[in-house]
Design a protein around this motif. Structure first.
Motif, PDB file in Angstrom:
ATOM      1  N   PHE A   1       0.882  -1.114   0.062  1.00  0.00           N
ATOM      2  CA  PHE A   1      -0.139   0.212   0.014  1.00  0.00           C
ATOM      3  C   PHE A   1       0.782   1.180  -0.154  1.00  0.00           C
ATOM      4  CE2 PHE A   1      -1.808   3.597   2.317  1.00  0.00           C
ATOM      5  CZ  PHE A   1      -3.094   3.554   1.724  1.00  0.00           C
TER       6      PHE A   1
ATOM      7  N   ASP B   1       0.597   5.272  -1.185  1.00  0.00           N
ATOM      8  CA  ASP B   1       0.009   6.491  -1.730  1.00  0.00           C
ATOM      9  C   ASP B   1       0.717   7.644  -1.825  1.00  0.00           C
ATOM     10  OD1 ASP B   1      -1.888   8.726  -2.444  1.00  0.00           O
ATOM     11  OD2 ASP B   1      -3.174   7.829  -1.207  1.00  0.00           O
TER      12      ASP B   1
ATOM     13  N   GLU C   1     -11.473  10.765   1.420  1.00  0.00           N
ATOM     14  CA  GLU C   1     -10.254  10.461   0.642  1.00  0.00           C
ATOM     15  C   GLU C   1      -9.407   9.628   1.735  1.00  0.00           C
ATOM     16  OE1 GLU C   1     -11.159  13.620   0.789  1.00  0.00           O
ATOM     17  OE2 GLU C   1     -11.890  13.789  -1.205  1.00  0.00           O
ATOM     18  N   ASN C   2      -9.393  10.237   3.118  1.00  0.00           N
ATOM     19  CA  ASN C   2      -8.653   9.277   4.102  1.00  0.00           C
ATOM     20  C   ASN C   2      -9.362   8.092   4.351  1.00  0.00           C
ATOM     21  OD1 ASN C   2      -6.555  11.015   4.274  1.00  0.00           O
ATOM     22  ND2 ASN C   2      -7.380  12.288   5.844  1.00  0.00           N
TER      23      ASN C   2
ATOM     24  N   LYS D   1     -11.173   6.228   2.518  1.00  0.00           N
ATOM     25  CA  LYS D   1     -10.913   5.363   1.470  1.00  0.00           C
ATOM     26  C   LYS D   1      -9.600   4.857   1.435  1.00  0.00           C
ATOM     27  CE  LYS D   1     -11.129   5.152  -3.721  1.00  0.00           C
ATOM     28  NZ  LYS D   1     -11.583   5.675  -4.997  1.00  0.00           N
ATOM     29  N   LYS D   2      -8.641   5.485   1.702  1.00  0.00           N
ATOM     30  CA  LYS D   2      -6.917   5.066   1.817  1.00  0.00           C
ATOM     31  C   LYS D   2      -7.144   3.951   2.797  1.00  0.00           C
ATOM     32  CE  LYS D   2      -5.124   9.603   0.357  1.00  0.00           C
ATOM     33  NZ  LYS D   2      -4.379  10.687   0.670  1.00  0.00           N
TER      34      LYS D   2
END
Length: 218
Positions: free
Chosen positions: A68, A70, A138-139, A141-142
């Motif tokens: 993972f 990003d 967004e966080n 989803k991450k």
């Protein structure tokens, strides 16, 4: 030998140190060897990850096969992911791997298996503190993507419980008011002392009058 303080002349034998040509060469070449010794550090990449810029860390993440990753994360989070990648590969698919990966990116995290809280078989839940990252869509989803990367395939995420601590600055002020009453009684003499140096000449007469206050009345 200390590469940070390379001294070519110190490396020579006793005989060579007496040679004028050797002395001159060492003096001229020594600064170049010192510079070269500093450049050697550039070959140390993984051990200098806390000094690397974001571009180098991104390249290192690709090389280390970070599951993972990003590119929008902070440089500190990226470094933690890269440094922990080898360890997490060894325990991937375990609750420990999910907890460590989540804690590294978002904050203190804890995973509970279904049998620990009375849930349905093969399900689990997560407690995640996202005080530092925030709870933006967004966080979240991450976080979901990260959990799916490190959990085992037979387990299913039931719920994520988010813990968010509000931080602020509080100011406190206080004052103290106090008073004092002082009573001064008449001063009483308990001891009188006098010291004087007198120089007398043969033809001079010295007269001294000492009066001690307060004068005695009556």
């Amino acid at each position: 030998m200390d590469l940070n303080n390379t001294d070519l002349f110190a490396l020579q034998t006793t005989y060579m140190k007496k040679d004028i040509t050797t002395q001159a060469l060492c003096k001229v070449l020594n600064p170049y060897f010192v510079e070269l010794s500093q450049d050697v550090k550039l070959a140390l990449i993984y051990s200098r990850i806390d000094e690397l810029d974001v571009q180098a860390v991104d390249e290192l993440a690709w090389q280390m096969h970070v599951d993972f990753y990003d590119y929008t994360l902070s440089i500190e989070s990226k470094r933690r992911l890269v440094k922990s990648s080898l360890e997490w590969h060894k325990i991937k698919g375990t609750p420990e791997a999910v907890e460590k990966a989540s804690s590294s990116v978002f904050g203190n995290s804890k995973l509970e298996e279904w049998f620990e809280y009375g849930g349905e078989p093969f399900f689990f839940r997560m407690d995640v503190d996202i005080t530092e990252q925030g709870a933006s869509p967004e966080n979240l989803k991450k976080l979901d993507m990260l959990i799916n990367e490190y959990k085992n395939k037979r387990s299913w995420l039931e719920i994520i419980r988010i813990f968010l601590t509000a931080k602020g600055t509080m100011y406190f002020a206080s004052t103290i008011s106090s008073g004092e009453e002082i009573t001064v009684y008449p001063w009483t003499i308990t001891e009188v002392s006098n010291s004087i140096n007198i120089t007398l000449a043969i033809i001079n007469t010295s007269i001294e009058t000492i009066t001690v206050y307060p004068k005695e009345e009556g």
